[in-house]
Motif scaffolding. Sequence first.
Motif, PDB file in Angstrom:
ATOM      1  N   ASP A 243       0.864  -1.182   0.000  1.00  0.00           N
ATOM      2  CA  ASP A 243       0.000   0.000   0.000  1.00  0.00           C
ATOM      3  C   ASP A 243       0.893   1.221   0.000  1.00  0.00           C
ATOM      4  O   ASP A 243       1.938   1.213   0.652  1.00  0.00           O
ATOM      5  CB  ASP A 243      -0.868   0.033   1.260  1.00  0.00           C
ATOM      6  CG  ASP A 243      -2.034  -0.929   1.141  1.00  0.00           C
ATOM      7  OD1 ASP A 243      -2.604  -1.036   0.043  1.00  0.00           O
ATOM      8  OD2 ASP A 243      -2.343  -1.588   2.155  1.00  0.00           O
ATOM      9  N   LEU A 244       0.485   2.256  -0.701  1.00  0.00           N
ATOM     10  CA  LEU A 244       1.281   3.488  -0.726  1.00  0.00           C
ATOM     11  C   LEU A 244       0.784   4.442   0.349  1.00  0.00           C
ATOM     12  O   LEU A 244      -0.413   4.511   0.598  1.00  0.00           O
ATOM     13  CB  LEU A 244       1.096   4.190  -2.080  1.00  0.00           C
ATOM     14  CG  LEU A 244       2.163   4.083  -3.149  1.00  0.00           C
ATOM     15  CD1 LEU A 244       1.793   4.987  -4.320  1.00  0.00           C
ATOM     16  CD2 LEU A 244       3.564   4.419  -2.644  1.00  0.00           C
ATOM     17  N   GLY A 245       1.715   5.167   0.964  1.00  0.00           N
ATOM     18  CA  GLY A 245       1.315   6.260   1.850  1.00  0.00           C
ATOM     19  C   GLY A 245       0.984   5.832   3.272  1.00  0.00           C
ATOM     20  O   GLY A 245       0.242   6.517   3.968  1.00  0.00           O
ATOM     21  N   VAL A 246       1.556   4.708   3.721  1.00  0.00           N
ATOM     22  CA  VAL A 246       1.309   4.242   5.088  1.00  0.00           C
ATOM     23  C   VAL A 246       1.914   5.247   6.086  1.00  0.00           C
ATOM     24  O   VAL A 246       3.058   5.691   5.919  1.00  0.00           O
ATOM     25  CB  VAL A 246       1.939   2.832   5.281  1.00  0.00           C
ATOM     26  CG1 VAL A 246       1.864   2.395   6.741  1.00  0.00           C
ATOM     27  CG2 VAL A 246       1.255   1.826   4.371  1.00  0.00           C
ATOM     28  N   GLU A 247       1.110   5.612   7.078  1.00  0.00           N
ATOM     29  CA  GLU A 247       1.474   6.625   8.082  1.00  0.00           C
ATOM     30  C   GLU A 247       2.885   6.403   8.679  1.00  0.00           C
ATOM     31  O   GLU A 247       3.236   5.289   9.077  1.00  0.00           O
ATOM     32  CB  GLU A 247       0.412   6.573   9.203  1.00  0.00           C
ATOM     33  CG  GLU A 247       0.564   7.596  10.324  1.00  0.00           C
ATOM     34  CD  GLU A 247       0.541   9.030   9.801  1.00  0.00           C
ATOM     35  OE1 GLU A 247      -0.172   9.287   8.813  1.00  0.00           O
ATOM     36  OE2 GLU A 247       1.263   9.882  10.370  1.00  0.00           O
ATOM     37  N   GLY A 248       3.710   7.443   8.671  1.00  0.00           N
ATOM     38  CA  GLY A 248       5.009   7.393   9.332  1.00  0.00           C
ATOM     39  C   GLY A 248       6.138   6.820   8.486  1.00  0.00           C
ATOM     40  O   GLY A 248       7.285   6.799   8.924  1.00  0.00           O
ATOM     41  N   ARG A 249       5.793   6.338   7.285  1.00  0.00           N
ATOM     42  CA  ARG A 249       6.812   5.671   6.486  1.00  0.00           C
ATOM     43  C   ARG A 249       7.488   6.626   5.491  1.00  0.00           C
ATOM     44  O   ARG A 249       8.620   6.431   5.098  1.00  0.00           O
ATOM     45  CB  ARG A 249       6.140   4.515   5.741  1.00  0.00           C
ATOM     46  CG  ARG A 249       7.055   3.377   5.445  1.00  0.00           C
ATOM     47  CD  ARG A 249       6.280   2.141   5.037  1.00  0.00           C
ATOM     48  NE  ARG A 249       5.542   2.321   3.784  1.00  0.00           N
ATOM     49  CZ  ARG A 249       4.731   1.399   3.266  1.00  0.00           C
ATOM     50  NH1 ARG A 249       4.545   0.260   3.889  1.00  0.00           N
ATOM     51  NH2 ARG A 249       4.087   1.625   2.135  1.00  0.00           N
ATOM     52  N   GLY A 250       6.738   7.658   5.061  1.00  0.00           N
ATOM     53  CA  GLY A 250       7.306   8.642   4.126  1.00  0.00           C
ATOM     54  C   GLY A 250       7.585   8.078   2.749  1.00  0.00           C
ATOM     55  O   GLY A 250       8.683   8.232   2.216  1.00  0.00           O
ATOM     56  N   ASP A 251       6.582   7.384   2.173  1.00  0.00           N
ATOM     57  CA  ASP A 251       6.764   6.844   0.823  1.00  0.00           C
ATOM     58  C   ASP A 251       6.997   7.970  -0.183  1.00  0.00           C
ATOM     59  O   ASP A 251       6.455   9.070  -0.030  1.00  0.00           O
ATOM     60  CB  ASP A 251       5.524   6.038   0.402  1.00  0.00           C
ATOM     61  CG  ASP A 251       5.363   4.768   1.229  1.00  0.00           C
ATOM     62  OD1 ASP A 251       6.332   4.386   1.913  1.00  0.00           O
ATOM     63  OD2 ASP A 251       4.273   4.179   1.185  1.00  0.00           O
TER      64      ASP A 251
END
Length: 423
Positions: A243-251
Motif C-alpha cells: 500500500d502506498l502512503g502508510v502513516e510514518g513511512r514517508g513513501d
Amino acid sequence: MPTHWYNFLGDLPGPMPEVRDLGTPTAAEIAAKVRPRALIEQNGSDEQWIAIPEPVVEWLRQCGRPTPLHRAHRLERHLGTGARIYLKREDVLPTGSFKLNTAIAQAYYAAQEGRTTLITETGAGQWGMSVALAAKMSGLRAEIFMVKCSLEQKPYRRHYMELLGAEVRPSPSTHTAIGRRILQEAPSHPGSLGTAISDAIERALEHPSAAYLAGSGMPLVYLHQTLLGLEVAQQLKEIHGEDLGVEGRGDHLVACSGGGSNLCGLIGPHLRARAGGSDLRFLAAESTAAPRLTRGVYRYGRTDLGGFTPEVLGYSMGESFVPPPNHVGGLRNHHSSALVSLLRREGVLDAVAFDERTALEAGRLLLQTEGLLLAPEAAHAVAAALDVAAKADADNREPVIVVLASGSGFLDLQGYHEVLLDT
Ligand SMILES: Cc1ncc(COP(=O)(O)O)c(C=O)c1O
C-alpha cells in the motif's frame, strides 16, 4: 491496462493562475489553428475520468503496456537500505521512452480530424522518435525540429526518425523566420527547447493541414501520462502487496522534471490521497543546467521564444537564458509549466537539482547493480532516489520509493562515455 485517463485538475492544491495572452494573434487563436480540437478540449476538461479511445488502448497494449514495475533488490542490497525501491520501466517501450504514451494518443486525434502532418520539437530526441513512430502508425507525415546540440550529440535518434520517414531539422532552423532571427543574433546558438518549440509552431501555422503536437508542459499531456501513476498503484498492490502512503513511512514518488510530464503522470493520480492525509511525498529531480524549480524565479514567462505560447506563471530562468549544451536534452527548459510550478509553490512537490556527472554516476550504479541502462534524464531521478533512501535510513524509516525510469540510455552511451570514462 487502464481504460481511462485520470484528470487530476480537480485535485490541485489551489486554482491554476490566470494566463496572460495579450499577443496578436493571441496564443489561444494560434492553438485553435495548430492543435487538434479534441486535445484543446482535454486540456481544460472538468471530467474526472476520460475514456481512452479503443484504438489507442489497442496500440498501447501492442507497444507493451502495462510496463513492468521492477523491484530493485540488488540496488537495495548494494546500498544496504531498508527502503523498497521500485522502478517503473518506461524504458522498455519500443521508442525507448514514456513519450510514446501521449504521442500515440495525440496522433490518433490529429488523424481523426483529418490532419495530414505532425509537427513538433524535440530535445534529446525521445519525444521526436515517439512522434515519428506514432505518425507512421497513423499514416501521417512528421516534421521534427530537434535542438541542434542534441542532434549533434545523438545522431542515432535522428537516424531512427528518418527511417520512419520523418523530416528532422536542427533548431534554431533556417526554415523559419524565428530560427533565422535567432541565428542572425547568435550564429553559434546551440538551440534549446525554447527555440525548437518556436520553430515548430511557426512551421505548423504555415500548414493548414498540419497539427502541432506538444511533448510536455500541458495538462493534456499530463492527462495521457496518468497511465503511469494508475499502473503503479495497481501493480504495487496486486503484484507486490504494497500500500502506498502508510502513516510514518514517508513513501516517495520520484521523477525527473523537464516539462513535467513523466512527473505529473506519476504523481497526478495520487494528489487526492496526499491531500487526504496519506504519508506520500513527491520529488522532482532537475538538472543544474536549468535549475528552475530549485533556483528559478516565480514569474510570468513563455516556454517558447517566438511569442506563440501564452505567458504563464512559473519558476523561470528567464527567456534570455541559454542552457549549457550538456547531454541532458530533456531537462533543459528555461521556464517550468504553470501546473508543476503551482505544486512546488504550494509545497506539494519537493525538488532537487543534480549536475550531469552525479546523475550519470547514479545511472552507472543502476547498470552495475540491476543491469538497467537509463537515459540521462531518468538517471537524475535515480540520483534523487539514492538520496531519499539514505535519508530514510538515517531516520530509521523503511519507505516505498517509486522511481520513474522514463527512458532507455542505449542511445546516450556517448554521453555516459564522455562524462564518466573519457577523462
Ligand atoms: C527520457 C526522458 N525523460 C524525461 C524527460 C523530461 O520530460 P518531462 O519532464 O516532460 O517528463 C525527457 C524529455 O525529453 C526524456 O526524453
